[in-house]
Write a protein that holds these residues in place. Structure first.
Motif, PDB file in Angstrom:
ATOM      1  N   ASP A   1       8.479   3.505  -0.289  1.00  0.00           N
ATOM      2  CA  ASP A   1       7.249   2.792   0.051  1.00  0.00           C
ATOM      3  C   ASP A   1       6.054   3.386  -0.702  1.00  0.00           C
ATOM      4  OD1 ASP A   1       8.975   1.605   1.809  1.00  0.00           O
ATOM      5  OD2 ASP A   1       8.107   2.485   3.614  1.00  0.00           O
ATOM      6  N   GLU A   2       6.028   4.728  -0.758  1.00  0.00           N
ATOM      7  CA  GLU A   2       4.915   5.397  -1.446  1.00  0.00           C
ATOM      8  C   GLU A   2       4.994   5.185  -2.954  1.00  0.00           C
ATOM      9  OE1 GLU A   2       1.412   7.763  -1.758  1.00  0.00           O
ATOM     10  OE2 GLU A   2       2.337   6.531  -0.198  1.00  0.00           O
TER      11      GLU A   2
ATOM     12  N   ARG B   1       3.594   1.838  -3.626  1.00  0.00           N
ATOM     13  CA  ARG B   1       2.136   1.841  -3.504  1.00  0.00           C
ATOM     14  C   ARG B   1       1.477   2.446  -4.739  1.00  0.00           C
ATOM     15  NH1 ARG B   1      -1.952   4.816  -2.913  1.00  0.00           N
ATOM     16  NH2 ARG B   1      -0.715   6.742  -2.913  1.00  0.00           N
TER      17      ARG B   1
ATOM     18  N   ARG C   1       1.737   0.082  -7.692  1.00  0.00           N
ATOM     19  CA  ARG C   1       0.839  -1.057  -7.508  1.00  0.00           C
ATOM     20  C   ARG C   1      -0.609  -0.652  -7.766  1.00  0.00           C
ATOM     21  NH1 ARG C   1       2.642  -5.568  -7.959  1.00  0.00           N
ATOM     22  NH2 ARG C   1       4.208  -5.347  -6.314  1.00  0.00           N
ATOM     23  N   GLU C   2      -0.962   0.546  -7.354  1.00  0.00           N
ATOM     24  CA  GLU C   2      -2.323   1.037  -7.570  1.00  0.00           C
ATOM     25  C   GLU C   2      -2.585   1.281  -9.052  1.00  0.00           C
ATOM     26  OE1 GLU C   2      -3.971   5.182  -6.325  1.00  0.00           O
ATOM     27  OE2 GLU C   2      -4.344   3.849  -4.634  1.00  0.00           O
TER      28      GLU C   2
END
Length: 434
Positions: A129-130, A133, A136-137
């Motif tokens: 999940d991280e 993220r 995506r960032e």
């Protein structure tokens, strides 16, 4: 398919070479320029049987490449595997994910077209999940999926494990990434291993749960071995008797000096930390870790007891330093604790290992290293077998006796039969046997 493998250590290099042997085009990337230079020269930075030939063959056939330049390798890839280290973090035992997250950020900036990002590193639940993220960032417009695909490679048998696995665990969250992963592993279809598709968090937990369970089996039989010595039973017979039960199985029921290596020590600690973080303490695993740590020191005490309670000023010959045979891996090897205890009690330790000497030398500055199995034995007050290399299974016991100052063998791996050694007039101490 075009595959990029970030990290050219044990997992990355073995996986990359095997994928290339399946017919995929693989680029192994590593930030360590000296490692890449060695690989480009045909030198293998780790010891794994058969890996040198596998790498050389696929390099010749232009299916396996090495580079330090990550961005171009990512741009042309259908899948990018993250296979960097996740060592135990100092202080709390949690997995250090800094290398994984750094790789994710770099990947995100280089993505061009739909790409599957595959976490091959051993990571705690929620890491995928991280990673998603972070990517995506770094690149809000990127088209990608993040998959968990833990490795289950045994050092010393990694190529066989990769090509003929019991199962391939794949944590996916969408159908596109599932199709890509099925295609990557399609060459395994002749061997018909199950592709176990689960969600990403389940996949991450499977890896830790598997290693913790195997570590528990090792620790369990080691405690049974101590009981065997007290009651006059034979732990090898006990292991066989319970291992024939299909519900238990015979693997990882060999008594010895405790588990070590790159996986079990750090993975059990990381699983404990995850349990604590989620208020779900794992009491059995806590005990396994504590018992295993104590086990290694207990083996040094066994050596000291065999020498009438003191090793001060005595020469001890050690055969085997790596945590297991067919590897040069010294990470959490039982020999480290055993040597530290013996040296701390005043012993002079001489040692030989077929592959691990270069790795062991900086970790054991007090030890005198030798180039063959018999050299450290000459004039020793006892011989201690720490790693069960095949080369140690057929020693000339008459020669061993003649070289030893006092005829004592402490066999921490039970590679000899009791009567076989004693008929040569050697005092023989093993694990879990009278």
């Amino acid at each position: 398919m075009n595959i990029t493998m970030i990290g050219s250590g044990y997992v990355g290099l073995v996986s990359g070479a095997c994928f290339a042997d399946f017919g995929h085009v693989v680029t192994c990337v590593d930030s360590d320029a000296s490692k890449i230079e060695r690989l480009l020269r045909g030198e293998i930075p780790i010891y794994e049987p058969g890996l040198d030939d596998l790498v050389a063959s696929n390099v010749r056939q232009k299916r396996l490449f090495f580079t330090t330049d990550l961005a171009p390798a990512v741009k042309g890839a259908d899948a990018v595997f993250i296979a960097v280290g996740t060592p135990s973090r100092r202080g709390d035992g949690h997995a250090d994910l800094s290398y994984v997250f750094a790789a994710a950020e770099t990947i995100g900036k280089a993505l061009d077209g739909y790409t599957v990002i595959v976490d091959k590193s051993t990571v705690p639940v929620g890491t995928g999940d991280e990673v998603e993220r972070i990517i995506r960032e770094a690149n809000p417009n990127a088209d990608f999926s993040v998959v968990s695909n833990p490795e289950f490679l045994r050092e010393g048998a990694a190529i066989e494990d990769f090509k003929r696995p019991d199962r391939v665990v794949l944590g996916v969250e969408d159908e596109r990434s599932k199709a890509v992963m099925a295609e990557i592993y399609r060459p395994l279809s002749l061997n018909a291993p199950p592709l176990v598709f689960v969600n990403r968090r389940t996949s991450e937990l499977i890896k830790y749960a598997a290693n913790a369970f195997l570590a528990t089996k090792i620790t369990f039989i080691n405690e049974v071995a101590d009981l065997c010595e007290k009651v006059g039973a034979n732990v090898q017979d006990v292991s066989r008797g319970i291992g024939l039960d299909g519900r238990i199985g015979s693997k990882f029921l060999h008594a010895g000096p405790g588990y070590g290596g790159s996986c079990f020590p750090k993975d059990t600690l990381a699983l404990l930390k995850t349990g604590q973080d989620y208020s779900a303490p794992l009491r059995i695993v806590e005990t396994v870790v504590a018992v295993n740590d104590a086990r290694k020191r207990a083996m040094a005490r066994k050596v000291i007891a065999a020498l009438d309670g003191s090793v001060r000023g005595k020469k001890i010959a050690l055969l085997g330093l790596a945590f297991k045979p067919n590897t040069d891996d010294m990470r959490d090897a039982p020999s480290l604790a055993i040597v530290a205890s013996l040296v701390g009690d005043g012993a002079k330790v001489h040692a030989y290992d077929p592959e691990a000497t270069s790795q062991a030398r900086p970790l054991m500055p007090e030890v005198v290293f030798h180039e063959d199995a018999y050299a450290p034995i000459e004039g020793a007050d006892a011989l201690v077998i720490v790693t069960e290399w095949d080369a140690f299974r057929a020693l000339d016991l008459e020669k061993v006796k003649s070289l030893l100052k006092t005829p004592i063998i402490v066999d921490l791996r039970n590679i000899y039969g009791v009567d076989e050694v004693r008929k040569h007039g050697i005092t023989y101490v093993s694990v879990g046997r009278a």
